[in-house]
Design a protein around this motif. Structure first.
Motif, mmCIF file in Angstrom:
data_model
loop_
_atom_site.group_PDB
_atom_site.id
_atom_site.type_symbol
_atom_site.label_atom_id
_atom_site.label_comp_id
_atom_site.label_asym_id
_atom_site.label_seq_id
_atom_site.Cartn_x
_atom_site.Cartn_y
_atom_site.Cartn_z
ATOM 1 N N GLN A 1 -6.199 4.979 9.941
ATOM 2 C CA GLN A 1 -5.785 3.705 9.881
ATOM 3 C C GLN A 1 -7.028 2.921 9.491
ATOM 4 O OE1 GLN A 1 -2.776 2.444 10.178
ATOM 5 N NE2 GLN A 1 -2.069 4.634 10.438
ATOM 6 N N GLN A 2 -8.202 3.435 9.656
ATOM 7 C CA GLN A 2 -9.563 3.132 9.563
ATOM 8 C C GLN A 2 -10.228 3.619 8.431
ATOM 9 O OE1 GLN A 2 -11.176 3.987 13.128
ATOM 10 N NE2 GLN A 2 -10.077 2.273 14.311
ATOM 11 N N TRP A 3 -9.576 4.047 7.473
ATOM 12 C CA TRP A 3 -10.177 4.940 6.365
ATOM 13 C C TRP A 3 -11.366 4.081 5.566
ATOM 14 C CZ3 TRP A 3 -11.247 9.827 5.726
ATOM 15 C CH2 TRP A 3 -11.628 10.205 4.427
ATOM 16 N N SER A 4 -10.881 2.886 5.217
ATOM 17 C CA SER A 4 -11.950 1.987 4.495
ATOM 18 C C SER A 4 -13.200 1.991 5.227
ATOM 19 C CB SER A 4 -11.476 0.874 4.088
ATOM 20 O OG SER A 4 -10.836 0.118 5.338
ATOM 21 N N ALA B 1 -5.934 5.661 -2.051
ATOM 22 C CA ALA B 1 -6.007 6.995 -1.721
ATOM 23 C C ALA B 1 -4.772 7.180 -0.998
ATOM 24 C CB ALA B 1 -7.392 7.306 -0.759
ATOM 25 N N ASN B 2 -4.190 8.611 -1.123
ATOM 26 C CA ASN B 2 -3.200 9.017 -0.416
ATOM 27 C C ASN B 2 -3.487 9.534 0.890
ATOM 28 O OD1 ASN B 2 -0.588 9.703 0.525
ATOM 29 N ND2 ASN B 2 -0.314 11.192 -1.133
ATOM 30 N N LEU B 3 -3.565 9.289 2.119
ATOM 31 C CA LEU B 3 -3.940 9.802 3.317
ATOM 32 C C LEU B 3 -2.945 10.344 4.063
ATOM 33 C CD1 LEU B 3 -5.770 6.264 4.419
ATOM 34 C CD2 LEU B 3 -6.768 8.589 3.413
ATOM 35 N N LYS B 4 -3.499 11.257 4.898
ATOM 36 C CA LYS B 4 -2.395 12.146 5.732
ATOM 37 C C LYS B 4 -3.555 12.610 6.917
ATOM 38 C CE LYS B 4 0.428 16.405 5.567
ATOM 39 N NZ LYS B 4 0.904 17.382 4.560
ATOM 40 N N ALA B 5 -2.750 12.672 8.224
ATOM 41 C CA ALA B 5 -3.518 13.215 9.332
ATOM 42 C C ALA B 5 -2.582 14.537 9.759
ATOM 43 C CB ALA B 5 -3.576 12.455 10.556
ATOM 44 N N VAL B 6 -3.492 15.516 9.835
ATOM 45 C CA VAL B 6 -2.869 17.103 10.094
ATOM 46 C C VAL B 6 -3.485 17.812 10.970
ATOM 47 C CG1 VAL B 6 -2.033 17.397 7.658
ATOM 48 C CG2 VAL B 6 -4.245 18.201 8.254
ATOM 49 N N ALA C 1 -7.711 12.455 2.462
ATOM 50 C CA ALA C 1 -7.524 11.685 1.711
ATOM 51 C C ALA C 1 -7.465 12.336 0.062
ATOM 52 C CB ALA C 1 -8.835 10.550 1.476
ATOM 53 N N LEU C 2 -6.471 11.879 -0.796
ATOM 54 C CA LEU C 2 -6.334 12.356 -1.860
ATOM 55 C C LEU C 2 -6.704 11.280 -2.909
ATOM 56 C CD1 LEU C 2 -5.470 14.378 -4.175
ATOM 57 C CD2 LEU C 2 -3.277 13.778 -3.760
ATOM 58 N N THR C 3 -7.650 11.286 -3.784
ATOM 59 C CA THR C 3 -8.048 10.212 -4.569
ATOM 60 C C THR C 3 -7.625 10.560 -6.019
ATOM 61 O OG1 THR C 3 -10.388 11.075 -4.607
ATOM 62 C CG2 THR C 3 -9.698 9.440 -2.868
ATOM 63 N N LYS C 4 -7.783 11.763 -6.433
ATOM 64 C CA LYS C 4 -7.506 12.204 -7.749
ATOM 65 C C LYS C 4 -6.939 13.377 -8.303
ATOM 66 C CE LYS C 4 -10.296 12.446 -12.319
ATOM 67 N NZ LYS C 4 -11.567 12.543 -12.727
#
Length: 618
Positions: A513-516, A554-559, A570-573
């Motif tokens: 939630q705080q990735w930025s 970015a596409n974000l995922k917590a695992v 984070a997937l950016t490219k």
């Protein structure tokens, strides 16, 4: 079976055939041309028997393969009864599968010609010298393995027939270009982004446990807290190996033993024979055999007739020569006819065996001889030692049986009578038995209800390695669920780990939630491939499972990771790979073909098993 398909994923040619041949040498019993008494069967497959000999040889071959593979670890592995029982089941299952494939191929009209068999045998490296097929090497190898040319050719024909079926099944699978290109693009794709890891150990001290948490976990997981059945025994062991040192043999004893058993050291008469074989499957077989016999009786060269008429193609090229045979080595009818010939050069009439019509010629003769004492005295001494050890062993075994039965509540008198000690074990489970007791036969007795309930001496238990034991149960602890007090620390540790993992995951979700704000602390993923080893495997795997971005964000995922940590990824490219139908594409195609062929073949074999009548004797 499927391992052989895997080996032949690029082609199902000579290499696959050679694998089958090598396995046949190791697994199959001696051909029907070699005589032997009736033997037990371990299984029947649609009425076809798998003999104990075939099974024993297959099992010993598998043990040898394992010993080579595991080296010094083999003794530890083979001492595990459960593991070796699985190996035995697998060996029998492989023999059953081989029989099912052979039956299916025959029932559906598949055939292998004699010319195919001949060519494949010629191509076997073990039978070649200086790049050419060597008939003497071939015959010697077959004789050492217990085969005749006919029996080996029949065995080869069966193996080639199975292989023909496997080729047809595997060849029916194909992979589309689009599938190959899709997998190639995925393999060559790169992805970029970043990740942060929350280490679960950082949160262990934050975990608070209540008594209710511990109690609830205990009640919900009682199966995890089972204490296996344990037993303590006393036993007396009698071993043939231990008796060796007690035997005293003089030279006079050895000489007398030799004189009494000279037949054991006699070399049997050997006869060299040639033959013409016309197989029953040959058109007008008997008429053809009579024609060959008539030519021989008219004075034509036996070798030329054999070359023209014999269906045993290899011996035919050598004038029908089968080299040296001893009495009892061949099919009974062939054997009787061969040893009825009186003089070198004599020939028989037509002789019928299970293979067809034979004409046999005696070409040479070696009389039997008795090996001189000096050449075999060491062997004779060893035989005499073994005989005396065996006699003493059985005498002591009888004493052990009688005294332990007459005084069933103690082992001391029996041990004293045979000059052995009573040994006592600590408590042990069935799968962690002391080495002297790890034999399945012994353990089945020890853990039987009778010995446990009565606490009396067992009957004499004989093992396959020439030992005899009498055991008595001293203490028995049945399987039970451990008390909470016994496992409290284990539960607390497990709960702390689980709760710490949950806290780590919550932290990762918060970072998501705080990735930025947090991305500056992240570890970068710069154009990594699926096989990247520099970053945690769980991170890379999840990165490639995430869908590409729908926007520039970015596409974000917590695992959760396999080691108990958690991560936000984070997937950016996403950079697609370049895929072309070249050499690498062919490798991928072969991999996909192989994988699909394995699935198909296993399904096919499973179907054959479902439709078959399979009877296992144990």
């Amino acid at each position: 079976m499927l391992e052989r398909i895997r080996e032949g994923s690029q082609s199902f040619g000579a290499k696959a055939v050679l694998v089958l041949i090598i396995l046949t040498f190791a697994l199959a019993g001696v051909g029907s041309y070699v005589t032997g008494g009736a033997e037990s069967t371990v299984a029947e497959v649609n009425g076809a028997e798998i003999t104990q000999t075939e099974y024993d040889r297959a099992y010993e071959n598998e043990r040898s393969r394992m010993q080579e593979q595991f080296g010094d670890m083999f003794d530890a592995i083979s001492s595990d009864p459960g593991y070796m029982e699985t190996v035995r089941r697998n060996v029998l299952n492989q023999l059953i599968e081989q029989q099912l494939l052979l039956q299916y191929a025959r029932d559906n009209g598949m055939r292998i010609s004699s010319a195919q068999v001949k060519q494949e045998i010629r191509d076997i490296p073990a039978f070649r010298t200086a790049g050419e097929f060597d008939n003497d090497t071939y015959l010697m190898a077959l004789r050492n393995a217990g085969y005749t040319p006919e029996s080996f050719a029949n065995l080869m024909q069966d193996d080639l027939l199975r292989n023909q079926l496997l080729q047809a099944l595997a060849g029916s699978e194909f992979v589309l270009d689009a599938e190959v290109l899709a997998l190639l693009r995925l393999q060559q794709q790169t992805r970029s982004g970043g990740y942060l890891i929350a280490n679960n150990q950082d949160y262990v001290d934050q975990v608070e446990l209540s008594e209710a948490d511990i109690e609830n976990y205990y009640q919900s997981n009682t199966q995890a807290f089972q204490s296996p059945e344990r037993i303590q025994v006393a036993y007396v062991e009698l071993s043939q190996a231990d008796l060796m040192s007690e035997v005293d043999i003089t030279d006079a004893d050895v000489r007398e033993f030799y004189e009494q058993r000279q037949n054991q050291y006699r070399t049997e008469e050997e006869r060299r024979v040639s033959h013409v074989l016309v197989e029953y499957s040959t058109e007008n077989a008997e008429q053809k055999a009579q024609e060959a016999l008539a030519k021989i009786e008219a004075g034509e060269s036996f070798a030329e007739v054999a070359e023209q008429y014999s269906d045993d193609t290899f011996s035919a090229e050598a004038g029908g020569d089968l080299e040296w045979v001893e009495q009892g080595m061949m099919d009974e009818a062939f054997d009787d006819a061969t040893f009825a010939l009186e003089n070198v050069g004599d020939t028989t009439g037509l002789v019928e065996t299970s293979f067809g019509y034979h004409i046999i010629k005696l070409t040479d003769l070696r009389a039997g001889t008795v090996t001189p004492f000096d050449e075999v005295k060491d062997e004779v001494r060893q035989q005499l030692v073994e005989q005396q050890v065996e006699d003493r062993y059985f005498k002591l075994q009888q004493q052990l049986a009688e005294i332990s039965f007459e005084q069933p509540d103690t082992l001391e008198p029996a041990a004293e009578a045979i000059n052995e000690q009573v040994r006592r074990t600590d408590l042990f489970t069935r799968d962690r038995a002391p080495t002297p007791l790890s034999d399945d036969v012994i353990l089945n007795n020890i853990f039987s209800d009778g010995l446990i309930d009565e606490r009396l001496n067992s009957d004499v238990i004989e093992t396959s390695d020439d030992r005899s034991l009498v055991v008595r149960v001293m203490e028995h602890q049945p399987q039970r669920t451990k008390d909470l007090a016994e496992v409290r620390s284990q539960i607390e540790q497990q709960l702390r780990t689980e709760k710490a993992q949950q806290l780590a995951l919550e932290q990762a979700q918060q970072w998501q939630q705080q990735w930025s704000e947090r991305q500056a602390d992240a570890k970068l993923l710069d154009s990594v491939t699926m096989n990247n080893q520099e970053h945690p495997r769980g991170v890379v795997r999840n990165l490639f499972q995430m869908p590409p971005m729908a926007s520039d964000e970015a596409n974000l995922k917590a695992v959760e990771l396999a080691n108990g940590d958690a991560a936000v990824i984070a997937l950016t490219k996403v950079t697609e790979g370049n895929a072309e139908l070249g050499e690498q594409a062919q490798q991928v195609r072969n991999q996909l073909n192989n994988r699909q062929a394995q699935v198909l073949l296993q399904a096919f074999i499973d179907t054959l098993k479902e439709d078959a009548e399979i009877i296992r004797s144990n």
